[in-house]
Design an enzyme around this catalytic site. Sequence first.
Site, PDB file in Angstrom:
ATOM      1  N   GLU A  32      12.412  30.011  42.873  1.00 56.96           N
ATOM      2  CA  GLU A  32      13.201  31.078  42.245  1.00 56.96           C
ATOM      3  C   GLU A  32      12.800  31.303  40.802  1.00 56.96           C
ATOM      4  O   GLU A  32      12.631  30.347  40.035  1.00 56.96           O
ATOM      5  CB  GLU A  32      14.685  30.699  42.334  1.00 56.96           C
ATOM      6  CG  GLU A  32      15.580  31.877  42.587  1.00 56.96           C
ATOM      7  CD  GLU A  32      15.330  32.500  43.950  1.00 56.96           C
ATOM      8  OE1 GLU A  32      14.570  33.490  44.011  1.00 56.96           O
ATOM      9  OE2 GLU A  32      15.893  32.006  44.939  1.00 56.96           O
ATOM     10  N   SER A  66      22.967  59.159  52.067  1.00 55.84           N
ATOM     11  CA  SER A  66      23.114  57.807  52.600  1.00 55.84           C
ATOM     12  C   SER A  66      24.498  57.662  53.201  1.00 55.84           C
ATOM     13  O   SER A  66      25.471  58.240  52.699  1.00 55.84           O
ATOM     14  CB  SER A  66      22.941  56.800  51.461  1.00 55.84           C
ATOM     15  OG  SER A  66      23.460  55.552  51.864  1.00 55.84           O
ATOM     16  N   SER A 121      23.942  41.945  46.315  1.00 51.95           N
ATOM     17  CA  SER A 121      24.227  40.597  46.801  1.00 51.95           C
ATOM     18  C   SER A 121      23.038  39.671  46.613  1.00 51.95           C
ATOM     19  O   SER A 121      23.095  38.508  47.001  1.00 51.95           O
ATOM     20  CB  SER A 121      24.570  40.663  48.284  1.00 51.95           C
ATOM     21  OG  SER A 121      23.432  41.112  48.989  1.00 51.95           O
ATOM     22  N   SER A 126      17.504  46.751  47.042  1.00 56.38           N
ATOM     23  CA  SER A 126      16.665  47.735  46.341  1.00 56.38           C
ATOM     24  C   SER A 126      15.212  47.696  46.841  1.00 56.38           C
ATOM     25  O   SER A 126      14.619  48.748  47.096  1.00 56.38           O
ATOM     26  CB  SER A 126      16.754  47.571  44.825  1.00 56.38           C
ATOM     27  OG  SER A 126      16.377  46.282  44.448  1.00 56.38           O
ATOM     28  N   ASP A 170      10.179  40.238  46.321  1.00 54.82           N
ATOM     29  CA  ASP A 170      11.102  40.936  47.212  1.00 54.82           C
ATOM     30  C   ASP A 170      10.385  42.018  48.021  1.00 54.82           C
ATOM     31  O   ASP A 170      10.549  42.121  49.245  1.00 54.82           O
ATOM     32  CB  ASP A 170      12.238  41.583  46.411  1.00 54.82           C
ATOM     33  CG  ASP A 170      13.008  40.569  45.603  1.00 54.82           C
ATOM     34  OD1 ASP A 170      12.777  39.358  45.797  1.00 54.82           O
ATOM     35  OD2 ASP A 170      13.829  40.982  44.766  1.00 54.82           O
TER      36      ASP A 170
HETATM   37  C1  GLA Z   1      14.801  39.131  41.934  1.00 51.78           C
HETATM   38  C2  GLA Z   1      13.443  39.752  41.645  1.00 51.78           C
HETATM   39  C3  GLA Z   1      12.312  38.877  42.208  1.00 51.78           C
HETATM   40  C4  GLA Z   1      12.458  37.427  41.784  1.00 51.78           C
HETATM   41  C5  GLA Z   1      13.877  36.929  42.010  1.00 51.78           C
HETATM   42  C6  GLA Z   1      14.106  35.567  41.435  1.00 51.78           C
HETATM   43  O1  GLA Z   1      15.065  39.122  43.298  1.00 51.78           O
HETATM   44  O2  GLA Z   1      13.349  41.040  42.194  1.00 51.78           O
HETATM   45  O3  GLA Z   1      11.068  39.416  41.807  1.00 51.78           O
HETATM   46  O4  GLA Z   1      12.076  37.252  40.448  1.00 51.78           O
HETATM   47  O5  GLA Z   1      14.851  37.796  41.439  1.00 51.78           O
HETATM   48  O6  GLA Z   1      13.291  34.622  42.067  1.00 51.78           O
END
Ligand code: GLA
Length: 383
Positions: A32, A66, A121, A126, A170
């Site tokens: 993380e 949406s 959440s 996104s 993500d």
């Molecule tokens: C968000 C960001 C990711 C990552 C996480 C933390 O989800 O979009 O790029 O940095 O936080 O790990």
Amino acid sequence: MKAELTKEFLEHYKHEPAQYYFTPGRVNLIGEHIDYNGGLVMPCAVTLGTWLALAPNNENVIRFKSLNFEEEATIELKDSYVKDGKGWYNYPLGIFNEILKDHKIPGGLDLLFTGNIPIGSGLSSSASIEVVMAYALNDYFNLGYDRLQLVLMAKRVENDFIGLNSGIMDQFAVAFGESHKALVLDCDTLKYKAVDCNLGEYNLAIINTNKPRKLAESKYNERVAECQTALEQLNQEIKLHALCELTAEKFALHSHLITDETVLKRATHVIKENDRVHLAAKALSEGELNEFGRLMYASHQSLRELYEVSGVELDTVVDFCAGYEPVIGARMTGAGFGGCAIALLRKGQEEDFAKKLTQYYEERIGYAPGIYVSEIGNGASAI
Ligand code: GLA
């Protein structure tokens, strides 16, 4: 979901959708706040996600609607766009802005989105809406981008159009996710492996703290900046382009260069979290789930004390898990500041877990958490 989308599309736009797409959300098992430091991360796609139905309208406008939000928008086809207030449709609008740099979008489009990822959440609603839009335009108009280009495009939208300096995890996870697999992604080289996520007698539980995420974006950007400061100071003695190039031993030799105590805490988290992901990937491949669980707890502890992105709600969930025998590992997932935690929960204990955790959480926080057991699903696709 397709039937509901068709019905709503017809009702709203008075014509049939031409094509449908889906992109999931994600959880991160471990690793993380290190994607933007060139680290190793271990996300997987979930089966919650965003669906999109689209059809041409030949009116030279893009209509955004949406089923999750009141606000809708009709925007004329132009050569480029800038962010328009705070509306949800900025995420897909940003994708149009990116694609228009290379291609013309002829005629206009009617778009209808729906999703079941709880917003804010930490499960990447996104990235999911960005990637579903990018995937759809690429597929529908045959634009010829590959999956990685779509991921990079969605990240540019997040960074430059929306203004969050996020890493790539993500968008990558929701585009490349595979059912029953975790992705072991090197965020420096963007090389990845989809590895079996065999959790044996355990399930992955997702616990939504239901805490509204205030100031999360500015605090996120602040953490990114702190890591940048650490990198610049370390670079006085060594040549690094990302913090995660350093092992813990090498970091110990040079950490005296970091003058600010807070920045030192942030960098220490980054280096150690990256090491933990290497260990976690090994533990998972060897079926050492107790070790995997231990690393999850250690990750949470570090995010709580060194990186300071947890909070009383997430800590309450993880504290409960630590004292509940059928859970062997738990941690916050995603950016933090509220959002979700994940836990490795022994199969068959779901009801007991939900009952006891809800009571524990309610007593301390004043409202209930949301609790799901999640399957690991596939990445972006046409449906
Ligand atoms: C968000 C960001 C990711 C990552 C996480 C933390 O989800 O979009 O790029 O940095 O936080 O790990």
